[in-house]
Design an enzyme around this catalytic site. Sequence first.
Site, PDB file in Angstrom:
ATOM      1  N   THR A 184       4.189  -5.708   6.371  1.00 45.29           N
ATOM      2  CA  THR A 184       3.401  -4.946   5.413  1.00 45.29           C
ATOM      3  C   THR A 184       4.161  -4.928   4.096  1.00 45.29           C
ATOM      4  OG1 THR A 184       2.458  -3.519   7.135  1.00 45.29           O
ATOM      5  CG2 THR A 184       2.386  -2.688   4.877  1.00 45.29           C
ATOM      6  N   ILE A 210       7.886   1.042   6.041  1.00 45.28           N
ATOM      7  CA  ILE A 210       6.671   0.306   6.345  1.00 45.28           C
ATOM      8  C   ILE A 210       7.068  -0.912   7.165  1.00 45.28           C
ATOM      9  CG2 ILE A 210       5.299   1.113   4.397  1.00 45.28           C
ATOM     10  CD1 ILE A 210       6.044  -1.321   2.825  1.00 45.28           C
ATOM     11  N   ASP A 211       6.132  -1.447   7.921  1.00 45.78           N
ATOM     12  CA  ASP A 211       6.427  -2.547   8.834  1.00 45.78           C
ATOM     13  C   ASP A 211       6.896  -3.793   8.085  1.00 45.78           C
ATOM     14  OD1 ASP A 211       5.595  -0.957  10.966  1.00 45.78           O
ATOM     15  OD2 ASP A 211       3.521  -1.644  10.809  1.00 45.78           O
ATOM     16  N   LYS A 212       7.611  -4.629   8.804  1.00 49.10           N
ATOM     17  CA  LYS A 212       8.164  -5.857   8.219  1.00 49.10           C
ATOM     18  C   LYS A 212       7.099  -6.675   7.495  1.00 49.10           C
ATOM     19  CE  LYS A 212       9.181  -9.268  11.085  1.00 49.10           C
ATOM     20  NZ  LYS A 212       8.414 -10.487  10.702  1.00 49.10           N
ATOM     21  N   ARG A 255      -2.936   0.298  11.502  1.00 48.81           N
ATOM     22  CA  ARG A 255      -3.217  -0.820  12.402  1.00 48.81           C
ATOM     23  C   ARG A 255      -3.875  -0.332  13.692  1.00 48.81           C
ATOM     24  NH1 ARG A 255       2.605  -3.498  12.692  1.00 48.81           N
ATOM     25  NH2 ARG A 255       1.514  -5.092  13.931  1.00 48.81           N
TER      26      ARG A 255
END
Length: 304
Positions: A142, A138-140, A239
């Site tokens: 998130t 998962i993104d930084k 997103r």
Amino acid sequence: MEETVQIHIDETQKNDRIDKAVSTQNDEWSRSQVQQWIKDGHILVNGEKTKPNYKCSVGDTITVIIPEPEALDVAPEEMDLDIYFEDSDVIVVNKPRGMVVHPAVGHASGTLVNGLMAHCKDLSGINGVLRPGIVHRIDKDTSGLLMVAKNDFAHEKLVNQLVAKSVTRKYEAIVHGVISHDVGTIDAPIGRDKKDRQAMTVTDENSRNAVTHFRVLERFKDFTHVECQLETGRTHQIRVHMKYIGYPLAGDPKYGPKKTLDIEGQALHAGVLGFDHPRTGEYIEFQAPIPADFEHILKSLKNR
């Protein structure tokens, strides 16, 4: 070979410091890394060297010369990991907002992988030395739950479930705008944005199918609290999809508006993760509550 990326400044980034303007182009470029690149002469404005405090102007062309990847030595680092489940095959961990999942240029330390390597000796080697045990990411900015494989057997079983779309992945998000319908499905292919190679977009060119289901949890004056369930797992999927239907995530530096809620990064939390245990086949599911800053924003929206 060095890689070069060009960024064209428009009205949305007018008067931004160059280190901020560049770091928002890629989740894995930290602001400190960008500042170091500027000092080393790897970032040019209209072909000239610059300083980290340079204020961008409309029409500027920023050239980022990405240095060749360093030979990273992924060192174990003691961390207070928020572990929800662990046995000899798999770990389920709740990643905080702001933590990068695996090492990369600019993030050789302080990542989830560094902490996992200190926590346990055995992790799957399928994704290589920089991503041991990492099945999905998962993104930084998130927060939320990730499953990590301790061996190659578990890794392959978990990846097969992701491919078969049998893994339960539910996220909570706060989006701009008031969504009028209670539930919906976004079925729109996602691929690399030709105008910005660090961003994804809905496109029919060189894209992969992407499906996101959502339901409204609560409506506010200018925002909506939603639950999103992934059917597929494309880069930045939630997103991109929420922006595509006109309701971008609050705080999203890449896909959302500048005027937003006071939160560091997108208001997105991977709160529910469920899968069949790779060895026993038993379905197991975990829930992690939204982080404190997310909860604080919801309370403030209710009080408006």
